[in-house]
Design a protein around this motif. Structure first.
Motif, mmCIF file in Angstrom:
data_model
loop_
_atom_site.group_PDB
_atom_site.id
_atom_site.type_symbol
_atom_site.label_atom_id
_atom_site.label_comp_id
_atom_site.label_asym_id
_atom_site.label_seq_id
_atom_site.Cartn_x
_atom_site.Cartn_y
_atom_site.Cartn_z
ATOM 1 N N ASN A 58 34.663 40.382 55.569
ATOM 2 C CA ASN A 58 36.575 41.099 56.725
ATOM 3 C C ASN A 58 37.259 41.284 55.664
ATOM 4 O OD1 ASN A 58 34.611 40.643 59.593
ATOM 5 N ND2 ASN A 58 35.411 39.025 60.040
ATOM 6 N N TYR A 59 37.857 40.259 55.165
ATOM 7 C CA TYR A 59 38.844 40.632 54.121
ATOM 8 C C TYR A 59 38.432 42.178 53.200
ATOM 9 C CZ TYR A 59 41.297 36.358 55.401
ATOM 10 O OH TYR A 59 41.676 35.087 55.915
ATOM 11 N N ILE A 90 39.246 45.104 55.028
ATOM 12 C CA ILE A 90 40.550 45.022 54.844
ATOM 13 C C ILE A 90 40.896 46.276 53.272
ATOM 14 C CG2 ILE A 90 42.973 44.430 54.892
ATOM 15 C CD1 ILE A 90 42.222 42.321 56.942
ATOM 16 N N HIS A 91 40.570 45.979 52.259
ATOM 17 C CA HIS A 91 41.032 46.008 51.280
ATOM 18 C C HIS A 91 40.099 47.863 50.965
ATOM 19 C CE1 HIS A 91 42.737 42.700 48.800
ATOM 20 N NE2 HIS A 91 41.709 41.646 48.924
ATOM 21 N N TYR A 103 38.968 32.390 50.836
ATOM 22 C CA TYR A 103 38.094 33.439 51.221
ATOM 23 C C TYR A 103 38.813 34.707 50.384
ATOM 24 C CZ TYR A 103 35.781 30.320 53.302
ATOM 25 O OH TYR A 103 34.280 28.915 53.653
ATOM 26 N N THR A 104 39.855 34.376 50.218
ATOM 27 C CA THR A 104 40.842 35.615 50.430
ATOM 28 C C THR A 104 40.499 36.136 48.421
ATOM 29 O OG1 THR A 104 42.907 34.365 50.369
ATOM 30 C CG2 THR A 104 42.669 35.421 52.144
ATOM 31 N N ARG A 158 33.576 36.005 56.937
ATOM 32 C CA ARG A 158 34.898 36.010 56.329
ATOM 33 C C ARG A 158 35.793 36.884 55.276
ATOM 34 N NH1 ARG A 158 37.641 29.915 56.850
ATOM 35 N NH2 ARG A 158 39.431 31.261 56.386
ATOM 36 N N THR A 176 46.802 34.993 45.908
ATOM 37 C CA THR A 176 45.862 34.788 47.512
ATOM 38 C C THR A 176 46.654 33.006 47.158
ATOM 39 O OG1 THR A 176 43.978 34.971 45.713
ATOM 40 C CG2 THR A 176 44.933 37.139 47.139
ATOM 41 N N ALA A 214 37.414 37.398 48.127
ATOM 42 C CA ALA A 214 37.426 39.082 48.600
ATOM 43 C C ALA A 214 38.187 40.090 47.587
ATOM 44 C CB ALA A 214 37.916 39.289 49.440
ATOM 45 N N LYS A 215 39.370 39.365 46.773
ATOM 46 C CA LYS A 215 40.192 40.314 45.999
ATOM 47 C C LYS A 215 39.760 40.337 45.261
ATOM 48 C CE LYS A 215 44.005 38.936 42.840
ATOM 49 N NZ LYS A 215 45.424 38.444 43.093
#
Length: 270
Positions: A77-78, A81-82, A103-104, A74, A99, A107-108
């Motif tokens: 995947n994020y 995108i970045h 999970y977001t 997960r 966020t 990723a950030k």
């Protein structure tokens, strides 16, 4: 030591150089590995211990490790995108965004770490990340192996606590690796003055006293710190074994000012 586990984060003062060039400094055998100031986890990944307690006061950092442990796909995947959307405008948009999920957030955190200036982590008085964009363009790296990272994190206990709480949990024949912010007594250096706000000289003294108690319990200890007379005197007065190593520092906006610095290596019980 393992050479196939590379930290996925860049961190000021990271110790990958130490485990690469000086593996002889680390104990060959120990029970539980404990690290109160985790950062990029270079030593943890190099040693790949069977059991570990990893801690940092940076809750977003610990969340990043925990989410990769629980569901690395997960996060990956994020992060992809970045990677696809990365630009100067996108960087500042994400830096200023809020966020919602763990999970977001993870990723950030990784995205900003990889694209900000020199991988620095710095926040303003409101606790907001405020490092400008750097020159690196790659968000996805060839060395990425989040599946393997997740695997080695399965037997790790994570914590967001004061360092003394973690040091006090170390038992005989456990191994404590200590890499605190390099705050020294009466220093005017800008980066160390910033550290002073998050790790004071009183914290340095409290850390040293907690390590005395751990040493007396039979805990194996390896600590790094600034090679400054105030720090050296603090640990020599407490009968620790102290040596000096040189390291290269790449943290400077002017490349000509990047040079070798000396670090204090503090050991006990092995």
């Amino acid at each position: 030591m393992k050479d196939d586990l590379i930290p996925f984060l860049t961190w000021a003062g990271g110790k990958r150089w130490l485990v690469t060039k000086h593996p002889e400094l680390f104990p060959l055998e120990f029970n539980t590995y404990l690290e109160p100031f985790l950062g990029s986890g270079a030593v943890f990944f190099a040693l790949n211990p069977e059991r570990a307690i990893l801690n940092d006061l940076n809750a977003e950092l610990i969340n990043t490790y925990e989410t990769i442990k629980n569901d690395y796909l997960r996060v990956e995947n994020y992060l992809n995108i970045h990677h696809k959307r990365h630009s100067k405008e996108y960087y500042y948009k994400i830096r200023n965004s809020r966020t919602r999920t763990p999970y977001t957030k993870a990723a950030k955190f990784i995205y900003l770490n990889r694209t900000c200036f020199n991988g620095l982590y710095r926040v303003n008085k409101l606790g907001q990340f405020n490092v400008p964009i750097g020159s690196k363009k790659n968000v996805i790296l060839e060395t990425d192996n989040f599946k393997l990272v997740s695997k080695v994190l399965q037997n790790v206990e994570f914590s967001v606590s004061d360092f003394e709480t973690i040091v006090n949990r170390a038992n005989p024949d456990d191994f404590l690796f200590i890499d605190p912010p390099y705050t020294i007594n009466h220093n005017e250096n800008g980066f160390i003055k910033y550290n002073e706000k998050i790790f004071s000289w009183q914290d340095q003294e409290r850390l040293a006293k907690s390590l005395v108690r751990a040493r007396d319990r039979g805990v194996k200890i390896l600590a790094t710190n600034a090679n400054h007379e105030s720090v050296k005197s603090l640990y020599l007065d407490l009968d620790f074994n102290c040596t000096v190593l040189k390291r290269f520092s790449g943290i400077a906006s002017d490349g000509s000012k990047r040079a070798k610095y000396e670090e204090l290596i503090i050991k006990a019980n092995y």
